[in-house]
Design a protein around this motif. Structure first.
Motif, mmCIF file in Angstrom:
data_model
loop_
_atom_site.group_PDB
_atom_site.id
_atom_site.type_symbol
_atom_site.label_atom_id
_atom_site.label_comp_id
_atom_site.label_asym_id
_atom_site.label_seq_id
_atom_site.Cartn_x
_atom_site.Cartn_y
_atom_site.Cartn_z
ATOM 1 N N PRO A 19 0.778 -1.237 0.000
ATOM 2 C CA PRO A 19 0.000 0.000 0.000
ATOM 3 C C PRO A 19 0.816 1.298 0.000
ATOM 4 N N THR A 20 2.112 1.242 -0.222
ATOM 5 C CA THR A 20 2.881 2.484 -0.326
ATOM 6 C C THR A 20 2.519 3.196 -1.636
ATOM 7 N N PRO A 21 2.853 4.477 -1.765
ATOM 8 C CA PRO A 21 2.510 5.226 -2.981
ATOM 9 C C PRO A 21 3.548 5.113 -4.086
ATOM 10 N N GLU A 22 4.544 4.240 -3.940
ATOM 11 C CA GLU A 22 5.701 4.282 -4.841
ATOM 12 C C GLU A 22 5.363 4.013 -6.308
ATOM 13 N N MET A 23 4.412 3.122 -6.582
ATOM 14 C CA MET A 23 4.083 2.857 -7.992
ATOM 15 C C MET A 23 3.400 4.069 -8.623
ATOM 16 N N ILE A 24 2.508 4.708 -7.896
ATOM 17 C CA ILE A 24 1.864 5.928 -8.408
ATOM 18 C C ILE A 24 2.903 7.011 -8.633
ATOM 19 N N GLN A 25 3.802 7.172 -7.683
ATOM 20 C CA GLN A 25 4.835 8.211 -7.801
ATOM 21 C C GLN A 25 5.772 7.948 -8.975
ATOM 22 N N LEU A 26 6.106 6.668 -9.229
ATOM 23 C CA LEU A 26 6.946 6.349 -10.373
ATOM 24 C C LEU A 26 6.202 6.617 -11.682
ATOM 25 N N ALA A 27 4.908 6.288 -11.711
ATOM 26 C CA ALA A 27 4.098 6.580 -12.902
ATOM 27 C C ALA A 27 4.076 8.085 -13.168
ATOM 28 N N MET A 28 3.934 8.882 -12.120
ATOM 29 C CA MET A 28 3.950 10.339 -12.262
ATOM 30 C C MET A 28 5.281 10.815 -12.839
ATOM 31 N N LYS A 29 6.364 10.280 -12.293
ATOM 32 C CA LYS A 29 7.692 10.684 -12.754
ATOM 33 C C LYS A 29 7.880 10.341 -14.229
ATOM 34 N N LYS A 30 7.506 9.116 -14.607
ATOM 35 C CA LYS A 30 7.689 8.696 -15.993
ATOM 36 C C LYS A 30 6.806 9.492 -16.948
ATOM 37 N N CYS A 31 5.613 9.828 -16.485
ATOM 38 C CA CYS A 31 4.674 10.559 -17.337
ATOM 39 C C CYS A 31 4.819 12.075 -17.208
ATOM 40 N N GLN A 32 5.840 12.502 -16.460
ATOM 41 C CA GLN A 32 6.189 13.928 -16.337
ATOM 42 C C GLN A 32 5.053 14.758 -15.738
ATOM 43 N N VAL A 33 4.431 14.200 -14.700
ATOM 44 C CA VAL A 33 3.380 14.895 -13.958
ATOM 45 C C VAL A 33 3.885 15.087 -12.535
ATOM 46 N N ALA A 34 4.173 16.321 -12.158
ATOM 47 C CA ALA A 34 4.799 16.587 -10.860
ATOM 48 C C ALA A 34 3.782 16.740 -9.734
ATOM 49 N N ASP A 35 2.589 17.191 -10.049
ATOM 50 C CA ASP A 35 1.596 17.535 -9.031
ATOM 51 C C ASP A 35 0.592 16.402 -8.844
ATOM 52 N N PRO A 36 0.523 15.777 -7.662
ATOM 53 C CA PRO A 36 -0.444 14.695 -7.446
ATOM 54 C C PRO A 36 -1.897 15.167 -7.560
ATOM 55 N N LYS A 37 -2.107 16.478 -7.476
ATOM 56 C CA LYS A 37 -3.459 17.017 -7.614
ATOM 57 C C LYS A 37 -3.884 17.102 -9.077
ATOM 58 N N GLN A 38 -3.067 16.540 -9.959
ATOM 59 C CA GLN A 38 -3.448 16.385 -11.365
ATOM 60 C C GLN A 38 -3.624 14.906 -11.720
ATOM 61 N N VAL A 39 -3.786 14.075 -10.663
ATOM 62 C CA VAL A 39 -3.820 12.616 -10.842
ATOM 63 C C VAL A 39 -5.109 12.038 -10.261
ATOM 64 N N ILE A 40 -5.712 11.106 -10.998
ATOM 65 C CA ILE A 40 -6.833 10.317 -10.499
ATOM 66 C C ILE A 40 -6.393 8.855 -10.487
ATOM 67 N N ASN A 41 -6.815 8.103 -9.464
ATOM 68 C CA ASN A 41 -6.405 6.702 -9.330
ATOM 69 C C ASN A 41 -7.636 5.824 -9.185
ATOM 70 N N LEU A 42 -7.651 4.693 -9.908
ATOM 71 C CA LEU A 42 -8.754 3.742 -9.836
ATOM 72 C C LEU A 42 -8.219 2.356 -9.527
ATOM 73 N N GLY A 43 -8.792 1.714 -8.501
ATOM 74 C CA GLY A 43 -8.388 0.358 -8.140
ATOM 75 C C GLY A 43 -9.488 -0.356 -7.384
ATOM 76 N N ASP A 44 -9.364 -1.683 -7.264
ATOM 77 C CA ASP A 44 -10.451 -2.478 -6.677
ATOM 78 C C ASP A 44 -10.121 -3.053 -5.311
ATOM 79 N N THR A 45 -8.977 -2.691 -4.731
ATOM 80 C CA THR A 45 -8.598 -3.273 -3.441
ATOM 81 C C THR A 45 -8.323 -2.184 -2.406
ATOM 82 N N PRO A 46 -8.395 -2.544 -1.118
ATOM 83 C CA PRO A 46 -8.014 -1.577 -0.084
ATOM 84 C C PRO A 46 -6.611 -1.014 -0.294
ATOM 85 N N SER A 47 -5.678 -1.853 -0.770
ATOM 86 C CA SER A 47 -4.307 -1.364 -0.955
ATOM 87 C C SER A 47 -4.225 -0.333 -2.073
ATOM 88 N N ASP A 48 -5.115 -0.428 -3.079
ATOM 89 C CA ASP A 48 -5.179 0.616 -4.108
ATOM 90 C C ASP A 48 -5.581 1.945 -3.479
#
Length: 244
Positions: free
Chosen positions: A166-195
């Motif tokens: 449940p750490t944020p590291e995968m989301i943060q890596l996706a942001m870095k690769k996609c050149q999005v610095a601000d998490p307030k420009q990100v939406i996340n969808l998942g089906d588990t508590p860890s998401d």
């Protein structure tokens, strides 16, 4: 112009159909390696890095200082990996109805699409290839082109980070690769508590839980989120709301 710059999607149970196949692979490995664990316990760890699941189970069973701990973890994990890879190689993978429509909508709004998963890289690659979602991605599993033939912009597996959900590291890596610095420009969808936990830790603008995957409303409601949806295409209206 879209306020959102990046949509992060889980794979199995969110974009890729999961009819409890992953859970079954876990139980096959658990049975074969003489572990004792309840279905609800396994379900609570869905979305985690798969090696972490077996480390956690064996830690509770015998303790991490037991001389056989690492060997037991490896035995269970290897059995699981072989079963899971065989399943996807043989049966293949299908997206949920509406997922490709959501992807097309995101591309039309210039919102980049990243897939994150608790799967390790080898099985992630099998699934991407079966779906054709690896099209246009480079050796880093990246394509920043939103006008090309690529289906997604980025693939992140649990193997690509030090700590999976449940750490944020995968989301943060996706942001870095996609050149999005601000998490307030990100939406996340998942089906588990860890998401939901990883999205909260990443402080994304909007965290969405899918009720058509492996968890129901009562299982997701206790975890911080902004909305629960019943089908993938519900996300289109939600993004339109956020961009108004």
């Amino acid at each position: 112009m879209s306020k959102l710059k990046l949509a992060v999607f889980d794979m199995a149970g969110t974009t890729v159909q999961d009819h409890r196949e992953v859970e079954k692979c876990f139980f096959d490995a658990i049975t074969a390696t003489q572990l004792d664990i309840t279905p609800s316990k396994i379900n609570s760890m869905m979305g985690w890095s798969k090696i972490l699941v077996f480390e956690t189970i064996w830690k509770e069973a015998i303790g991490e200082n037991h001389p056989s701990f690492h060997a037991k973890v490896k035995e269970s994990y290897d059995y699981f990996c072989n079963t899971l890879e065989s399943h996807y190689e043989t049966v293949g993978a299908k997206p949920y109805d509406g997922v490709l429509e959501v992807f097309e909508f995101c591309k039309s709004q210039n919102i980049k699409i990243a897939l994150t998963t608790g799967f390790y890289r080898k099985v992630t690659d099998i699934i991407l290839a079966k779906l054709g979602w690896d099209k246009g991605l480079d050796s880093q599993y990246l394509s920043l082109d939103n006008t090309g033939q690529n289906i997604i912009n980025c693939s992140i597996s649990s193997s690509d980070v030090i700590n999976g959900r449940p750490t944020p590291e995968m989301i943060q890596l996706a942001m870095k690769k996609c050149q999005v610095a601000d998490p307030k420009q990100v939406i996340n969808l998942g089906d588990t508590p860890s998401d939901l936990q990883s999205a909260a830790s990443a402080q994304v603008l909007y965290s969405v839980g899918s009720l058509y995957g492996t968890h129901n409303e009562s299982e997701l409601t206790p975890f911080a989120h902004d909305r629960l949806i019943h089908q993938p295409t519900d996300l289109i209206g939600l993004i339109q709301e956020l961009n108004r």
